[in-house]
Design an enzyme around this catalytic site. Structure first.
Site: not given
Length: 414
Positions: A79, A91, A97, A159, A167, A199, A209, A246, A274
């Protein structure tokens, strides 16, 4: 009965030997403080450290030396590379958070689809294009790596990506310029995360498709995409230099990937404000541990490499608009269809591009965000400080451009 007879007489001696292999696919964890990404940060974890300018200069020189001697460098981004785009981290002192743990609501300055790639995003494009960096692994879902110009073949978004829909029939990916989940997130989840589009890929037989499209985001407790994780794992294994930018390195398995390199002799570097639980591994590998704002350090690094980093050009977005809106196919059977498109890259004045006007006629509704240069400058100066998004004096306006049957509207703020 005839079928049962065939089974009884079946000759198993003709079968080839097989081996059963069990694989445990990792998921984004949702418990345990050591691995839980939403756990409230401790005071020590929130504290930011800043190297002196002299230290940053020396560490930039050291990383340049590692990069120039490396044959296969892999970068990992968190991030912290997107905070310069006004996207909050998790953080930091004003992280998501961190604030939630204090009972405070995180400050959201802009929506994701108004964010544009930062200096670091564009610097990574230059490093990849020159072959200095071979691969990028990211846990960010903001899609800024793809928008900056990093090809999908050089990137693993573990993620997911809010701009990417997949699709459920052929598996093809479709990159958009809007958050594919739409504005009604609760309704989106209730509809099993289908985006209300079909799709547009053409199959080998020449037929479309038309499979149902869904978002690509990996939520807590969900399984990571196997192919993406496998690619990130393989690239980590063959890397001789791994650099984390980061990230507090709290989310597994992403935080464990660099160890596939440095446990086998690779150098390991971390650039983050950090401290992390991997700092000792960084130093023992012969790498560099940098405490700095990401953009600030990357500017020093790129200067030493003699590489000029161009600013992000909205021409990339405009080309994508032209390509997308000749092909978008709403699902006529969907209970909810996301027909609004946030366009933050249009000019502050003048009519929308012709391609947008053409698609308005076909039934799409566009939301055009106009942010003046003064507002952008103000956001850049304020950094992580709070900015009100509801002020009636804000220079941000939202214009809804609709089909003739839907009246247009303009509102201040957004």
């Amino acid at each position: 009965m005839a079928f049962l007879g065939e089974l009884v007489q079946f000759d198993r001696s003709n079968l080839a030997p097989t081996t059963t292999v069990e694989k445990t696919l990792p998921v984004v964890p949702e418990s345990s403080h050591d691995s839980n990404p939403t756990a409230a940060p401790t005071r020590a974890e929130v504290v930011e450290y800043h190297d002196t300018d002299a230290e940053l200069e020396a560490k930039a020189d050291a990383l340049v030396a590692l990069l120039t001697s490396s044959s296969r460098a892999v970068f990992y981004t968190g991030a912290g590379v997107s905070t310069a785009a006004s996207i909050p981290d998790y953080r930091g002192p004003n992280g998501i958070w961190t604030l939630l743990a204090q009972g405070l609501a995180p400050t959201v300055k802009i929506s994701l689809d108004m964010a544009t790639p930062t200096y670091t995003h564009m610097a990574l494009v230059e490093l990849v294009q020159r072959g200095i960096v071979k691969f990028i692994v990211s846990t960010n879902v903001d899609g800024l790596h793809r928008r900056s110009g990093i090809p999908a073949t050089s990137l693993a978004e573990l993620h997911g990506n809010v701009y990417l829909e997949v699709c459920n029939k052929c598996g093809d990916e479709h990159l958009r310029l809007f958050d594919v989940r739409g504005a009604h997130k609760r309704q989106f989840v209730q509809l099993k995360r289908l985006t209300g589009r079909l799709c547009e890929s053409i199959k080998a037989d020449g037929q479309p498709c038309r499979g149902l499209l869904r978002d690509s985001i990996i939520n807590f407790g969900e399984q990571l995409p196997p192919a993406t994780l496998e690619k990130a794992t393989e690239e980590s294994k063959i890397a001789d230099l791994t650099v984390v930018l980061g990230s507090s390195m709290r989310v597994s398995p992403a935080c464990e990937l660099p160890s596939l390199s440095y446990d086998n002799g690779g150098k390991f570097c971390i650039v983050n404000l950090q401290k992390t639980s991997y700092d000792a591994d960084c130093l023992s590998s012969g790498g560099v541990r940098v405490f700095s704002d990401i953009d600030e350090f990357m500017k020093k690094l790129m200067h030493r490499l003699g590489i000029i980093v161009p600013a992000f050009s909205t021409a990339v977005d405009e080309e994508m608009v032209k390509r997308e809106y000749t092909r978008l196919i709403p699902d006529p059977d969907a209970e909810y269809v996301m027909r609004k498109y946030n366009v933050s890259t249009m000019a502050d004045d003048g009519p929308p591009p012709a391609v947008v006007l053409d698609q308005i006629k076909t039934g799409f509704t566009f939301r055009r965000h106009v942010v003046t240069k003064e507002k952008h400058a103000k956001l850049a100066l304020e950094g992580n400080n709070s900015v009100s998004n509801t002020s009636t004096t804000s220079s941000t306006t939202t214009t809804t451009i609709s089909t003739p049957s839907e009246p247009s509207s303009t509102s201040t703020g957004h």
